[in-house]
Design a protein around this motif. Structure first.
Motif, PDB file in Angstrom:
ATOM      1  N   UNK A  19       0.867  -1.183   0.000  1.00 45.68           N
ATOM      2  CA  UNK A  19       0.000   0.000   0.000  1.00 45.68           C
ATOM      3  C   UNK A  19       0.898   1.226   0.000  1.00 45.68           C
ATOM      4  N   UNK A  20       0.666   2.151  -0.929  1.00 48.45           N
ATOM      5  CA  UNK A  20       1.531   3.316  -1.079  1.00 48.45           C
ATOM      6  C   UNK A  20       0.697   4.586  -0.951  1.00 48.45           C
ATOM      7  N   UNK A  21       1.033   5.401   0.025  1.00 55.95           N
ATOM      8  CA  UNK A  21       0.415   6.706   0.204  1.00 55.95           C
ATOM      9  C   UNK A  21       1.416   7.747  -0.274  1.00 55.95           C
ATOM     10  N   UNK A  22       0.994   8.554  -1.233  1.00 54.93           N
ATOM     11  CA  UNK A  22       1.888   9.539  -1.844  1.00 54.93           C
ATOM     12  C   UNK A  22       1.552  10.929  -1.324  1.00 54.93           C
ATOM     13  N   UNK A  23       2.556  11.607  -0.827  1.00 54.17           N
ATOM     14  CA  UNK A  23       2.366  12.964  -0.353  1.00 54.17           C
ATOM     15  C   UNK A  23       2.136  13.945  -1.488  1.00 54.17           C
ATOM     16  N   UNK A  24       1.780  15.125  -1.109  1.00 50.57           N
ATOM     17  CA  UNK A  24       1.471  16.213  -2.031  1.00 50.57           C
ATOM     18  C   UNK A  24       2.623  16.501  -2.983  1.00 50.57           C
ATOM     19  N   UNK A  25       2.316  16.696  -4.233  1.00 50.91           N
ATOM     20  CA  UNK A  25       3.290  17.179  -5.205  1.00 50.91           C
ATOM     21  C   UNK A  25       4.193  16.111  -5.773  1.00 50.91           C
ATOM     22  N   UNK A  26       5.502  16.371  -5.718  1.00 50.30           N
ATOM     23  CA  UNK A  26       6.447  15.528  -6.434  1.00 50.30           C
ATOM     24  C   UNK A  26       6.457  14.062  -5.987  1.00 50.30           C
ATOM     25  N   UNK A  27       6.215  13.703  -4.734  1.00 51.62           N
ATOM     26  CA  UNK A  27       6.116  12.271  -4.438  1.00 51.62           C
ATOM     27  C   UNK A  27       5.011  11.588  -5.253  1.00 51.62           C
TER      28      UNK A  27
END
Length: 188
Positions: A19-27
């Motif tokens: 499970x991958x949670x991506x932060x705001x913007x470039x991630x």
């Protein structure tokens, strides 16, 4: 310094049910550049929330590995979340901070990590099980092993180049992303 896209790609190759949670913007752009996946949860406009969403997933699904990929600006904004993660101690959670020492989404102003704020030291003070600094690709396999099997919570502060890679944008429909993620999560 790490090439952000190469580093993220190395973490996500053969990801299985991570499970991958991506932060705001470039991630988010970096993860999308590696290939869209229904178990990617992209955050749009929720700065500071990635680690807490990752914590919620890790607690709700302790049998699953959870990776939070976020930037230094977001990690600095949500430092209180590190304390909560440390108190809850989810063994299946890894937070990787892609640290370019800038606030990339607002004009590349220097972030506090550029002034020496050490997020690994903060995480360790918050009772994380492990934390490390990485800045070379030879460290990527070690980080990948932690993501897929290390006892968490773990925080990795990955020093990345501050170049501006082309944006790869997944859908911005938050409702559709949520439903897709929930459906994929509950498919097993």
């Amino acid at each position: 310094m790490l090439d952000r896209r190469e580093f993220v790609k190395n973490l996500l190759v053969d990801r299985e049910d991570l499970l991958v949670v991506c932060g705001l913007g470039t991630p988010t752009y970096d993860v999308a550049a590696c290939g869209d996946h229904p178990l990617n949860f992209y955050l749009w406009g929720a700065m500071g929330g990635a680690a807490m969403i990752g914590l919620g997933l890790a607690l709700a699904r302790p049998e699953r590995r959870v990776l939070v990929l976020t930037g230094d600006g977001e990690a600095l904004m949500g430092m209180g979340s590190l304390a909560t993660i440390g108190v809850k101690r989810p063994g299946n959670l890894v937070v990787i901070v892609l640290d370019n020492q800038h606030y990339g989404e607002t004009g590349m102003q220097p972030s506090h990590t550029r002034a020496g704020i050490d997020l690994v030291a903060v995480a360790k003070a918050c009772k994380f099980a492990d934390g490390l600094h990485v800045s070379e690709m030879r460290d990527a396999d070690r980080v990948r092993a932690l993501v897929h099997g290390g006892r968490g919570p773990i925080l990795v502060q990955a020093r990345i180049a501050s170049d501006d890679a082309p944006r790869v944008l997944p859908t911005r429909d938050g409702h559709a992303l949520k439903l897709r993620f929930m459906q994929a999560l509950n498919a097993d």
